[in-house]
Scaffold this motif. Sequence first.
Motif, PDB file in Angstrom:
ATOM      1  N   SER A 145       7.082 -13.849  19.673  1.00 21.99           N
ATOM      2  CA  SER A 145       6.233 -13.245  18.646  1.00 21.99           C
ATOM      3  C   SER A 145       4.823 -12.983  19.154  1.00 21.99           C
ATOM      4  O   SER A 145       4.123 -12.112  18.629  1.00 21.99           O
ATOM      5  N   PHE A 146       4.403 -13.742  20.168  1.00 31.08           N
ATOM      6  CA  PHE A 146       3.041 -13.619  20.694  1.00 31.08           C
ATOM      7  C   PHE A 146       3.066 -13.669  22.224  1.00 31.08           C
ATOM      8  O   PHE A 146       2.570 -14.619  22.833  1.00 31.08           O
ATOM      9  N   PRO A 147       3.644 -12.645  22.876  1.00 31.60           N
ATOM     10  CA  PRO A 147       3.781 -12.706  24.341  1.00 31.60           C
ATOM     11  C   PRO A 147       2.456 -12.778  25.086  1.00 31.60           C
ATOM     12  O   PRO A 147       2.398 -13.344  26.182  1.00 31.60           O
ATOM     13  N   ASP A 148       1.370 -12.229  24.513  1.00 33.46           N
ATOM     14  CA  ASP A 148       0.081 -12.305  25.201  1.00 33.46           C
ATOM     15  C   ASP A 148      -0.401 -13.740  25.350  1.00 33.46           C
ATOM     16  O   ASP A 148      -1.254 -14.027  26.204  1.00 33.46           O
ATOM     17  N   MET A 149       0.143 -14.654  24.542  1.00 28.98           N
ATOM     18  CA  MET A 149      -0.271 -16.052  24.630  1.00 28.98           C
ATOM     19  C   MET A 149       0.350 -16.774  25.817  1.00 28.98           C
ATOM     20  O   MET A 149       0.000 -17.923  26.089  1.00 28.98           O
ATOM     21  N   LEU A 150       1.262 -16.110  26.535  1.00 32.44           N
ATOM     22  CA  LEU A 150       1.727 -16.674  27.799  1.00 32.44           C
ATOM     23  C   LEU A 150       0.547 -16.894  28.743  1.00 32.44           C
ATOM     24  O   LEU A 150       0.491 -17.888  29.472  1.00 32.44           O
ATOM     25  N   ASP A 151      -0.409 -15.975  28.715  1.00 35.39           N
ATOM     26  CA  ASP A 151      -1.562 -16.065  29.609  1.00 35.39           C
ATOM     27  C   ASP A 151      -2.477 -17.237  29.264  1.00 35.39           C
ATOM     28  O   ASP A 151      -3.281 -17.673  30.092  1.00 35.39           O
ATOM     29  N   ASP A 152      -2.361 -17.756  28.039  1.00 35.75           N
ATOM     30  CA  ASP A 152      -3.205 -18.861  27.592  1.00 35.75           C
ATOM     31  C   ASP A 152      -2.453 -20.188  27.555  1.00 35.75           C
ATOM     32  O   ASP A 152      -2.977 -21.186  27.056  1.00 35.75           O
ATOM     33  N   SER A 153      -1.225 -20.202  28.066  1.00 38.44           N
ATOM     34  CA  SER A 153      -0.410 -21.412  28.066  1.00 38.44           C
ATOM     35  C   SER A 153      -0.591 -22.181  29.365  1.00 38.44           C
ATOM     36  O   SER A 153      -1.115 -21.651  30.352  1.00 38.44           O
ATOM     37  N   ALA A 154      -0.137 -23.439  29.376  1.00 39.27           N
ATOM     38  CA  ALA A 154      -0.384 -24.291  30.542  1.00 39.27           C
ATOM     39  C   ALA A 154       0.591 -25.454  30.564  1.00 39.27           C
ATOM     40  O   ALA A 154       1.226 -25.783  29.555  1.00 39.27           O
ATOM     41  N   MET A 155       0.703 -26.073  31.725  1.00 42.70           N
ATOM     42  CA  MET A 155       1.317 -27.387  31.860  1.00 42.70           C
ATOM     43  C   MET A 155       0.190 -28.402  31.979  1.00 42.70           C
ATOM     44  O   MET A 155      -0.782 -28.175  32.706  1.00 42.70           O
ATOM     45  N   VAL A 156       0.326 -29.515  31.262  1.00 41.33           N
ATOM     46  CA  VAL A 156      -0.743 -30.510  31.201  1.00 41.33           C
ATOM     47  C   VAL A 156      -0.188 -31.866  31.623  1.00 41.33           C
ATOM     48  O   VAL A 156       0.822 -32.334  31.081  1.00 41.33           O
ATOM     49  N   GLU A 157      -0.852 -32.491  32.588  1.00 40.03           N
ATOM     50  CA  GLU A 157      -0.463 -33.829  33.028  1.00 40.03           C
ATOM     51  C   GLU A 157      -1.209 -34.857  32.186  1.00 40.03           C
ATOM     52  O   GLU A 157      -2.436 -34.800  32.053  1.00 40.03           O
ATOM     53  N   CYS A 158      -0.456 -35.798  31.626  1.00 41.80           N
ATOM     54  CA  CYS A 158      -1.008 -36.753  30.663  1.00 41.80           C
ATOM     55  C   CYS A 158      -0.815 -38.191  31.131  1.00 41.80           C
ATOM     56  O   CYS A 158       0.234 -38.540  31.676  1.00 41.80           O
ATOM     57  N   ASP A 159      -1.818 -39.012  30.873  1.00 47.16           N
ATOM     58  CA  ASP A 159      -1.679 -40.461  30.973  1.00 47.16           C
ATOM     59  C   ASP A 159      -1.513 -41.010  29.562  1.00 47.16           C
ATOM     60  O   ASP A 159      -2.289 -40.666  28.658  1.00 47.16           O
ATOM     61  N   HIS A 160      -0.523 -41.854  29.377  1.00 45.96           N
ATOM     62  CA  HIS A 160      -0.271 -42.441  28.064  1.00 45.96           C
ATOM     63  C   HIS A 160      -1.251 -43.590  27.833  1.00 45.96           C
ATOM     64  O   HIS A 160      -1.318 -44.527  28.621  1.00 45.96           O
ATOM     65  N   VAL A 161      -2.017 -43.513  26.734  1.00 42.47           N
ATOM     66  CA  VAL A 161      -3.021 -44.557  26.481  1.00 42.47           C
ATOM     67  C   VAL A 161      -2.851 -45.236  25.128  1.00 42.47           C
ATOM     68  O   VAL A 161      -3.535 -46.224  24.849  1.00 42.47           O
ATOM     69  N   GLY A 162      -1.962 -44.744  24.264  1.00 37.36           N
ATOM     70  CA  GLY A 162      -1.818 -45.371  22.953  1.00 37.36           C
ATOM     71  C   GLY A 162      -0.457 -45.128  22.345  1.00 37.36           C
ATOM     72  O   GLY A 162       0.087 -44.025  22.421  1.00 37.36           O
ATOM     73  N   ASN A 163       0.121 -46.179  21.739  1.00 39.14           N
ATOM     74  CA  ASN A 163       1.435 -46.096  21.120  1.00 39.14           C
ATOM     75  C   ASN A 163       1.338 -45.657  19.662  1.00 39.14           C
ATOM     76  O   ASN A 163       0.280 -45.771  19.037  1.00 39.14           O
ATOM     77  N   PRO A 164       2.452 -45.177  19.097  1.00 36.49           N
ATOM     78  CA  PRO A 164       2.467 -44.897  17.658  1.00 36.49           C
ATOM     79  C   PRO A 164       2.177 -46.164  16.857  1.00 36.49           C
ATOM     80  O   PRO A 164       2.431 -47.279  17.309  1.00 36.49           O
ATOM     81  N   ASP A 165       1.624 -45.982  15.660  1.00 38.30           N
ATOM     82  CA  ASP A 165       1.395 -47.117  14.776  1.00 38.30           C
ATOM     83  C   ASP A 165       2.010 -46.819  13.417  1.00 38.30           C
ATOM     84  O   ASP A 165       2.636 -45.780  13.211  1.00 38.30           O
ATOM     85  N   ALA A 166       1.833 -47.739  12.471  1.00 37.26           N
ATOM     86  CA  ALA A 166       2.473 -47.595  11.163  1.00 37.26           C
ATOM     87  C   ALA A 166       2.016 -46.339  10.433  1.00 37.26           C
ATOM     88  O   ALA A 166       2.785 -45.702   9.709  1.00 37.26           O
ATOM     89  N   LEU A 167       0.744 -45.968  10.622  1.00 35.26           N
ATOM     90  CA  LEU A 167       0.219 -44.789   9.943  1.00 35.26           C
ATOM     91  C   LEU A 167       0.635 -43.497  10.632  1.00 35.26           C
ATOM     92  O   LEU A 167       0.719 -42.448   9.994  1.00 35.26           O
ATOM     93  N   HIS A 168       0.886 -43.580  11.943  1.00 31.52           N
ATOM     94  CA  HIS A 168       1.236 -42.386  12.717  1.00 31.52           C
ATOM     95  C   HIS A 168       2.453 -42.709  13.594  1.00 31.52           C
ATOM     96  O   HIS A 168       2.340 -42.852  14.815  1.00 31.52           O
ATOM     97  N   PRO A 169       3.626 -42.848  12.977  1.00 36.54           N
ATOM     98  CA  PRO A 169       4.801 -43.332  13.720  1.00 36.54           C
ATOM     99  C   PRO A 169       5.310 -42.370  14.784  1.00 36.54           C
ATOM    100  O   PRO A 169       6.066 -42.778  15.662  1.00 36.54           O
ATOM    101  N   HIS A 170       4.927 -41.105  14.711  1.00 35.67           N
ATOM    102  CA  HIS A 170       5.412 -40.124  15.687  1.00 35.67           C
ATOM    103  C   HIS A 170       4.250 -39.489  16.446  1.00 35.67           C
ATOM    104  O   HIS A 170       4.270 -38.307  16.764  1.00 35.67           O
TER     105      HIS A 170
END
Length: 213
Positions: free
Chosen positions: A82-107
């Motif tokens: 639906s938005f092919p021009d947004m391919l140019d604004d997309s990326a792969m991002v490398e992440c370090d995990h720093v926090g687990n889900p909690d009761a308020l934000h389970p996902h």
Amino acid sequence: MGIIAYPPFSAEFRDYDWVQIAGFANWVVWIDPSDPQYLLNVCPEIGQSLSLRVRPRFVAPQQGSFWVLYRPALAELNGWGSFPDMLDDSAMVECDHVGNPDALHPHQVSIHVRDVLRFPDIVTRFAPTSAGSLAVEPFRRHDGYVQSFSSKTFTYIDRNIDSDWGTWVVCQRTGLGYAVILFGAWDPERSHVYVGHRLLSQNETAALGLPPP
């Protein structure tokens, strides 16, 4: 048992010698830090602390990093088709995990951005190669529903079988011909993306329905 956050190469992809990065595609979405009801609409930057909304089976590693696909909000909601021009604004991002889900934000998991690889930079980050195989024959046979969309820089080709599973590629025309820079695979149990700089042969170019370079 949840899937591991750095996806293993399944048997289908073991001979993909061209792959430099393996990461997650649709199992996670980026949350806008100013309002968690919305998706992030600007590309993450190195050093940022952000949050990801994840599927229940996602398990982030306690140590080490993992890669996640970023798409602008509208492309995340409706797809690059639906938005092919947004391919140019997309990326792969490398992440370090720093926090687990909690009761308020389970996902929801908290991450720190270690690296950002925008799509236009993939062909300069990784050397071109013709090594390994590339599963493009199903695209030639139209095995499933195949669609193709293009931006100024990239061509996105999507193939799915009854919306239950599918594969997709992002291609770029270079001075050496066409190259696949991302290959995605998804089904009810996974949604992975493989990244590199894989030059296409004439036969593979034709199989994907690309015009002669």
